[in-house]
Structure formats: structure tokens, C-alpha cells
Design a protein around this motif. Structure first.
Motif, PDB file in Angstrom:
ATOM      1  N   SER A 116       0.836  -1.197   0.000  1.00  0.00           N
ATOM      2  CA  SER A 116       0.000   0.000   0.000  1.00  0.00           C
ATOM      3  C   SER A 116       0.873   1.249   0.000  1.00  0.00           C
ATOM      4  O   SER A 116       1.549   1.527   0.995  1.00  0.00           O
ATOM      5  CB  SER A 116      -0.917   0.012   1.221  1.00  0.00           C
ATOM      6  OG  SER A 116      -1.568   1.253   1.349  1.00  0.00           O
ATOM      7  N   GLN A 173      -0.269   4.242   0.128  1.00  0.00           N
ATOM      8  CA  GLN A 173      -0.835   5.124   1.141  1.00  0.00           C
ATOM      9  C   GLN A 173      -0.307   4.771   2.534  1.00  0.00           C
ATOM     10  O   GLN A 173       0.077   5.644   3.305  1.00  0.00           O
ATOM     11  CB  GLN A 173      -2.354   5.062   1.131  1.00  0.00           C
ATOM     12  CG  GLN A 173      -2.981   5.984   2.158  1.00  0.00           C
ATOM     13  CD  GLN A 173      -4.498   5.920   2.163  1.00  0.00           C
ATOM     14  OE1 GLN A 173      -5.109   5.195   1.398  1.00  0.00           O
ATOM     15  NE2 GLN A 173      -5.099   6.694   3.042  1.00  0.00           N
ATOM     16  N   ALA A 174      -0.270   3.484   2.856  1.00  0.00           N
ATOM     17  CA  ALA A 174       0.236   3.053   4.168  1.00  0.00           C
ATOM     18  C   ALA A 174       1.714   3.417   4.319  1.00  0.00           C
ATOM     19  O   ALA A 174       2.147   3.823   5.401  1.00  0.00           O
ATOM     20  CB  ALA A 174       0.037   1.555   4.352  1.00  0.00           C
ATOM     21  N   ASN A 183       3.272   5.943   2.894  1.00  0.00           N
ATOM     22  CA  ASN A 183       3.338   7.390   3.110  1.00  0.00           C
ATOM     23  C   ASN A 183       2.894   7.777   4.521  1.00  0.00           C
ATOM     24  O   ASN A 183       3.527   8.614   5.169  1.00  0.00           O
ATOM     25  CB  ASN A 183       2.488   8.128   2.078  1.00  0.00           C
ATOM     26  CG  ASN A 183       3.156   8.182   0.720  1.00  0.00           C
ATOM     27  OD1 ASN A 183       4.367   8.321   0.620  1.00  0.00           O
ATOM     28  ND2 ASN A 183       2.369   8.066  -0.334  1.00  0.00           N
ATOM     29  N   VAL A 184       1.835   7.170   5.013  1.00  0.00           N
ATOM     30  CA  VAL A 184       1.336   7.466   6.363  1.00  0.00           C
ATOM     31  C   VAL A 184       2.366   7.055   7.410  1.00  0.00           C
ATOM     32  O   VAL A 184       2.605   7.777   8.383  1.00  0.00           O
ATOM     33  CB  VAL A 184      -0.027   6.771   6.608  1.00  0.00           C
ATOM     34  CG1 VAL A 184      -0.406   6.793   8.078  1.00  0.00           C
ATOM     35  CG2 VAL A 184      -1.109   7.429   5.771  1.00  0.00           C
ATOM     36  N   THR A 185       2.997   5.915   7.218  1.00  0.00           N
ATOM     37  CA  THR A 185       4.012   5.444   8.164  1.00  0.00           C
ATOM     38  C   THR A 185       5.173   6.432   8.247  1.00  0.00           C
ATOM     39  O   THR A 185       5.595   6.810   9.344  1.00  0.00           O
ATOM     40  CB  THR A 185       4.518   4.046   7.770  1.00  0.00           C
ATOM     41  OG1 THR A 185       3.415   3.133   7.807  1.00  0.00           O
ATOM     42  CG2 THR A 185       5.612   3.563   8.715  1.00  0.00           C
ATOM     43  N   GLU A 234       5.128   9.577   7.429  1.00  0.00           N
ATOM     44  CA  GLU A 234       4.618  10.820   8.006  1.00  0.00           C
ATOM     45  C   GLU A 234       4.535  10.710   9.531  1.00  0.00           C
ATOM     46  O   GLU A 234       4.919  11.634  10.245  1.00  0.00           O
ATOM     47  CB  GLU A 234       3.244  11.133   7.418  1.00  0.00           C
ATOM     48  CG  GLU A 234       2.693  12.467   7.848  1.00  0.00           C
ATOM     49  CD  GLU A 234       1.376  12.778   7.166  1.00  0.00           C
ATOM     50  OE1 GLU A 234       0.514  13.365   7.835  1.00  0.00           O
ATOM     51  OE2 GLU A 234       1.199  12.437   5.977  1.00  0.00           O
ATOM     52  N   ASN A 235       4.066   9.572  10.034  1.00  0.00           N
ATOM     53  CA  ASN A 235       3.991   9.363  11.488  1.00  0.00           C
ATOM     54  C   ASN A 235       5.380   9.403  12.121  1.00  0.00           C
ATOM     55  O   ASN A 235       5.570   9.989  13.190  1.00  0.00           O
ATOM     56  CB  ASN A 235       3.305   8.044  11.818  1.00  0.00           C
ATOM     57  CG  ASN A 235       1.820   8.076  11.547  1.00  0.00           C
ATOM     58  OD1 ASN A 235       1.211   9.142  11.443  1.00  0.00           O
ATOM     59  ND2 ASN A 235       1.220   6.909  11.420  1.00  0.00           N
ATOM     60  N   ASN A 288       6.647  13.047  12.051  1.00  0.00           N
ATOM     61  CA  ASN A 288       5.933  13.871  13.034  1.00  0.00           C
ATOM     62  C   ASN A 288       6.448  13.595  14.445  1.00  0.00           C
ATOM     63  O   ASN A 288       6.606  14.523  15.243  1.00  0.00           O
ATOM     64  CB  ASN A 288       4.430  13.626  12.964  1.00  0.00           C
ATOM     65  CG  ASN A 288       3.788  14.272  11.753  1.00  0.00           C
ATOM     66  OD1 ASN A 288       4.332  15.206  11.159  1.00  0.00           O
ATOM     67  ND2 ASN A 288       2.635  13.761  11.356  1.00  0.00           N
TER      68      ASN A 288
END
Length: 107
Positions: free
Chosen positions: A27, A29-30, A32-34, A36-37, A40
């Protein structure tokens, strides 16, 4: 409030690339989210550089590493001369004492 510089060493950037490459086939998206987390969480160290947990591994105490848990990853850093230096970002299942010691040998 004072902001501190957060610097990722080349090994930490390589770790981020490997994390992304591992997740991306399942994924985008997954992946990219990982990332980003993770980023952050690392940005929070700009305001709270001492917020990480010291490593309890006896062989690592001399290096004064701290860790930030970003489940299932752990970012390992040191606060040196007013700067946060990120050494590695590893999956929690990996042998982090060995990998961190190897990173310190290259310094």
C-alpha cells in the motif's frame, strides 16, 4: 520555547527508505502514512529533546542513546551539543543493540 535542530544521519535516511520500500508494495498510502507518522514524532524532539526513553541495555549505556517508540518502529537518538541526532530508525523486532554498535563504529 526554544527549538532544537533534529538531524538524521545517513543511516537513518537509509532506514526510512527501507521502511518505505518494504510497505509500498502492499500500500503506497500506508507507506506514506508510516513515514509521516515517523517524521511527526521526530519533529516533537525539536521542542522536547529529552523526552525519549534511555536505553536499558547495559552495553549501550555508555553511548547515552534515547529512543522514541513509533510503533512498530523505534528511533534511536542522542542529544549532543544542543542538537538531536537521529542515528537509526529500526523495526522493534530487529537486534538494535548490535545495529547501533555497528553504527557507532562507523562514526
Amino acid at each position: 520555547m526554544k527549538k532544537y535542530d533534529v538531524e538524521l544521519l545517513p543511516a537513518a535516511y537509509t532506514d526510512l527508505d527501507e521502511i518505505f520500500d518494504y510497505i509500498m508494495p502492499d500500500s503506497l498510502q500506508a507507506a506514506n502514512v508510516t513515514l509521516e507518522n515517523i517524521m511527526n514524532s521526530l519533529r516533537k524532539l525539536e521542542d522536547f529533546p529529552q523526552s525519549g526513553v534511555p536505553l536499558i541495555d547495559r552495553s549501550m549505556k555508555k553511548f547515552n542513546f534515547k529512543m522514541v517508540i513509533i510503533n512498530p518502529y523505534i528511533a534511536f537518538y542522542r542529544f549532543v551539543d544542543g542538537k538531536v541526532i537521529i542515528y537509526r530508525i529500526l523495526h522493534c523486532a530487529r537486534n538494535y543493540p548490535h545495529l547501533l554498535k555497528e553504527s557507532m563504529k562507523k562514526m
